[in-house]
Design a protein around this motif. Structure first.
Motif, PDB file in Angstrom:
ATOM      1  N   LYS A 195       0.824  -1.215   0.000  1.00 60.19           N
ATOM      2  CA  LYS A 195       0.000   0.000   0.000  1.00 60.19           C
ATOM      3  C   LYS A 195       0.853   1.258   0.000  1.00 60.19           C
ATOM      4  CE  LYS A 195      -4.163   1.878   2.170  1.00 60.19           C
ATOM      5  NZ  LYS A 195      -5.183   1.657   3.226  1.00 60.19           N
TER       6      LYS A 195
ATOM      7  N   GLU B 226      -9.429   5.840  -2.665  1.00 59.56           N
ATOM      8  CA  GLU B 226     -10.398   4.912  -3.243  1.00 59.56           C
ATOM      9  C   GLU B 226      -9.786   4.112  -4.390  1.00 59.56           C
ATOM     10  OE1 GLU B 226     -14.020   6.802  -4.330  1.00 59.56           O
ATOM     11  OE2 GLU B 226     -14.497   7.459  -2.287  1.00 59.56           O
ATOM     12  N   GLU B 227      -8.959   4.767  -5.198  1.00 60.34           N
ATOM     13  CA  GLU B 227      -8.305   4.072  -6.313  1.00 60.34           C
ATOM     14  C   GLU B 227      -7.347   3.003  -5.810  1.00 60.34           C
ATOM     15  OE1 GLU B 227      -6.859   6.431  -9.740  1.00 60.34           O
ATOM     16  OE2 GLU B 227      -7.712   8.136  -8.654  1.00 60.34           O
TER      17      GLU B 227
ATOM     18  N   ASP C  78      -7.558   1.277  -3.000  1.00 62.51           N
ATOM     19  CA  ASP C  78      -8.344   0.119  -2.557  1.00 62.51           C
ATOM     20  C   ASP C  78      -8.876  -0.683  -3.744  1.00 62.51           C
ATOM     21  OD1 ASP C  78      -7.990   0.463   0.142  1.00 62.51           O
ATOM     22  OD2 ASP C  78      -9.773   1.714   0.413  1.00 62.51           O
ATOM     23  N   LYS C  79      -9.324   0.021  -4.788  1.00 62.04           N
ATOM     24  CA  LYS C  79      -9.838  -0.660  -5.977  1.00 62.04           C
ATOM     25  C   LYS C  79      -8.746  -1.490  -6.649  1.00 62.04           C
ATOM     26  CE  LYS C  79     -11.771   0.161 -10.580  1.00 62.04           C
ATOM     27  NZ  LYS C  79     -12.152   1.172 -11.589  1.00 62.04           N
TER      28      LYS C  79
ATOM     29  N   LEU D 115      -5.976  -2.655  -5.262  1.00 66.99           N
ATOM     30  CA  LEU D 115      -5.609  -3.781  -4.397  1.00 66.99           C
ATOM     31  C   LEU D 115      -6.562  -4.954  -4.599  1.00 66.99           C
ATOM     32  CD1 LEU D 115      -4.720  -1.880  -1.087  1.00 66.99           C
ATOM     33  CD2 LEU D 115      -3.121  -3.132  -2.552  1.00 66.99           C
ATOM     34  N   GLU D 116      -7.831  -4.658  -4.738  1.00 67.30           N
ATOM     35  CA  GLU D 116      -8.820  -5.704  -4.976  1.00 67.30           C
ATOM     36  C   GLU D 116      -8.678  -6.277  -6.383  1.00 67.30           C
ATOM     37  OE1 GLU D 116     -10.831  -7.080  -2.949  1.00 67.30           O
ATOM     38  OE2 GLU D 116     -10.953  -5.725  -1.232  1.00 67.30           O
ATOM     39  N   GLN D 117      -8.530  -5.391  -7.356  1.00 68.07           N
ATOM     40  CA  GLN D 117      -8.470  -5.810  -8.760  1.00 68.07           C
ATOM     41  C   GLN D 117      -7.273  -6.715  -9.029  1.00 68.07           C
ATOM     42  OE1 GLN D 117      -8.100  -2.539 -11.529  1.00 68.07           O
ATOM     43  NE2 GLN D 117      -9.091  -3.678 -13.155  1.00 68.07           N
TER      44      GLN D 117
ATOM     45  N   HIS E 289      -5.747  -8.524  -6.777  1.00 67.71           N
ATOM     46  CA  HIS E 289      -5.718  -9.586  -5.768  1.00 67.71           C
ATOM     47  C   HIS E 289      -4.542  -9.409  -4.811  1.00 67.71           C
ATOM     48  CE1 HIS E 289      -7.669 -11.928  -9.291  1.00 67.71           C
ATOM     49  NE2 HIS E 289      -8.573 -11.205  -8.667  1.00 67.71           N
TER      50      HIS E 289
ATOM     51  N   LYS F 143      -5.065  -7.368  -1.863  1.00 68.10           N
ATOM     52  CA  LYS F 143      -5.633  -6.796  -0.642  1.00 68.10           C
ATOM     53  C   LYS F 143      -5.067  -7.471   0.603  1.00 68.10           C
ATOM     54  CE  LYS F 143      -8.463  -4.065   1.569  1.00 68.10           C
ATOM     55  NZ  LYS F 143      -8.220  -2.597   1.587  1.00 68.10           N
ATOM     56  N   GLU F 144      -4.918  -8.792   0.582  1.00 68.45           N
ATOM     57  CA  GLU F 144      -4.414  -9.503   1.749  1.00 68.45           C
ATOM     58  C   GLU F 144      -2.937  -9.232   2.008  1.00 68.45           C
ATOM     59  OE1 GLU F 144      -5.252 -13.617   1.313  1.00 68.45           O
ATOM     60  OE2 GLU F 144      -7.440 -13.378   1.432  1.00 68.45           O
TER      61      GLU F 144
ATOM     62  N   GLU G  89      -1.531  -6.078   1.494  1.00 66.81           N
ATOM     63  CA  GLU G  89      -1.320  -4.632   1.444  1.00 66.81           C
ATOM     64  C   GLU G  89      -0.337  -4.124   2.488  1.00 66.81           C
ATOM     65  OE1 GLU G  89      -4.629  -2.069   2.497  1.00 66.81           O
ATOM     66  OE2 GLU G  89      -5.628  -3.719   3.528  1.00 66.81           O
TER      67      GLU G  89
END
Length: 324
Positions: free
Chosen positions: A102, A121-122, A124-125, A127-129, A131, A133-134, A136
Motif C-alpha cells: 500500500k 479509493e483508487e 483500494d480498488k 488492491l482488490e483488482q 488480488h 488486498k491480503e 497490502e
C-alpha cells in the motif's frame, strides 16, 4: 485516430568497448501510437526493440529523428512529455522493496503530484483488482515475483497517465500468475480508455490484448499491422496434412529444408504434417516430397494459426508484409 505518440526516423548507434566497432541498433524507425489503442511492440533479441522502448521512455537519447508524446518533443521538453507516460520496464526495480504494498501505491502516486486523500479509493480498488488486498501491509521484498509484477503494473495505472508502457509484463511468471495477469489486463483494456504499449515474447498476451502490432527486426520496422489482419493473412495458408504412412529420412530432410517452420509428428501407423505455405503454389513443392515415395495422403485440412507462428514466420522470413 488521434496520435498520442509519434516516432519519426529514429536511429541509435552504440560503440563496442573492446573493438570500438560501431553497431546500429535502431535504423530510421518510424511509427505512430493512437490514443486508446493497445499496441504490441515486438522483436527478437538484438532487434532494436529495447533501445526503441528506452528512447520512448526518455532513458536513451536518439542519435537522429524525433519522438513526440502528446505533441511534446521528448528531446526539447522531456519532463513535460514524460508526464503523459508511465512504464514498467523489465530488469528495472520498479518498486521500493522496503515499503509495503500500500505504501508503494501511495508513494508513487505522490511522485505524480497526487495526494493520499485523492487516491485512497483508487488504491483500494487496485488492491482488490490485482488480488493484493491480503498483502497490502507486507513489505515488497517478501512478495513473490508475480505479486511484485502485479503491484508494479498497479503503480503505473495509479500514475493516471494517458500512456502505459509494459515491457515483458509476464516474463518469469508461472503459468497460473501469467494467466491471471492477462485476465486483469484484459479487464483494464475493456474498462479504461488508456493507451497501452506492450512489449512481450509471450504471444498469448499479444494475441489476446493487442489491436495492432509493430515488429522490429535488425533495427527496422518490418511489420505495422492489426493483429487480426496478420492472423487472417496466415490463416488461409495454414494446413494440416494427414498421411497414411510415415515419411522416410530423405523426405523428412527435404520437408524441413523446404518448409523450415513446418512440424512433423508420427506414430506406428500414420504421420501428420503441419505447414504454413507462403505462396499458394508451394503446395506443389509439398506434394513433390510426398511423391518421392508415393506416400498416401489421407486428408488435408485448414488449421488455426496462432500469433507465435505468425511472429516466427515474419522474423525468419525477414520480409515486410504489405496488407491492404
Amino acid at each position: 485516430m488521434e496520435k498520442i505518440i509519434e516516432v519519426r526516423g529514429v536511429s541509435k548507434q552504440y560503440t563496442k568497448r573492446k573493438t570500438k566497432e560501431i553497431v546500429t541498433a535502431v535504423n530510421n524507425v518510424s511509427f505512430d501510437v493512437h490514443r486508446g489503442e493497445v499496441l504490441g511492440l515486438l522483436g527478437p533479441n538484438g532487434a532494436g526493440k529495447t533501445s526503441t522502448i528506452k528512447m520512448i521512455c526518455g532513458l536513451l537519447q536518439a542519435d537522429a529523428g524525433s519522438i513526440h508524446i502528446n505533441g511534446l518533443d521528448i528531446n526539447k521538453k522531456r519532463l513535460k512529455a514524460l508526464r503523459h507516460i508511465s512504464a514498467v520496464l523489465e530488469g528495472n526495480r520498479n518498486l521500493y522493496w522496503r515499503l509495503t504494498v500500500k505504501e508503494n501505491l501511495e508513494y508513487f502516486a505522490g511522485n505524480r503530484g497526487r495526494s493520499r486523500k485523492e487516491v485512497i479509493e483508487e488504491v483500494d480498488k487496485l488492491l482488490e483488482q490485482f488480488h493484493l488486498k491480503e498483502k497490502e501491509n507486507e513489505l515488497v521484498q517478501g512478495l513473490s515475483r508475480g505479486m511484485q509484477q502485479k503491484l508494479a503494473i498497479a503503480v503505473s495505472l495509479l500514475a493516471n497517465t494517458e500512456v502505459i508502457l509494459l515491457d515483458e509484463p509476464t516474463l518469469g511468471l508461472d503459468v497460473e500468475i501469467s494467466y491471471e495477469l492477462r485476465e486483469i489486463l484484459k479487464q483494464i483494456v475493456k474498462e479504461e480508455n488508456r493507451t497501452i504499449i506492450i512489449s512481450s515474447h509471450d504471444m498469448p498476451v499479444v494475441q489476446e490484448l493487442c489491436d495492432r502490432t509493430i515488429i522490429i527486426n535488425k533495427g527496422t520496422v518490418v511489420v505495422d499491422e492489426k493483429v487480426e489482419n496478420l492472423l487472417n493473412l496466415f490463416q488461409t495458408k495454414a494446413y494440416s496434412i494427414k498421411l497414411g504412412e510415415r515419411l522416410n529420412s530423405r523426405q523428412k530432410e527435404e520437408l524441413l529444408l523446404t518448409f523450415p517452420l513446418s512440424t512433423y509428428t508420427e506414430n506406428s501407423l500414420q504421420a501428420i504434417v503441419d505447414v504454413n505455405l507462403e505462396r499458394s503454389e508451394d503446395i506443389y513443392k509439398l506434394f513433390d516430397i510426398f511423391k518421392m515415395e508415393a506416400t498416401l495422403v489421407e486428408s488435408i485440412d485448414r488449421t488455426t494459426i496462432d500469433f507465435e507462428q505468425v511472429f516466427l514466420q515474419i522474423v525468419k522470413g525477414e520480409k515486410q508484409y504489405a496488407i491492404v
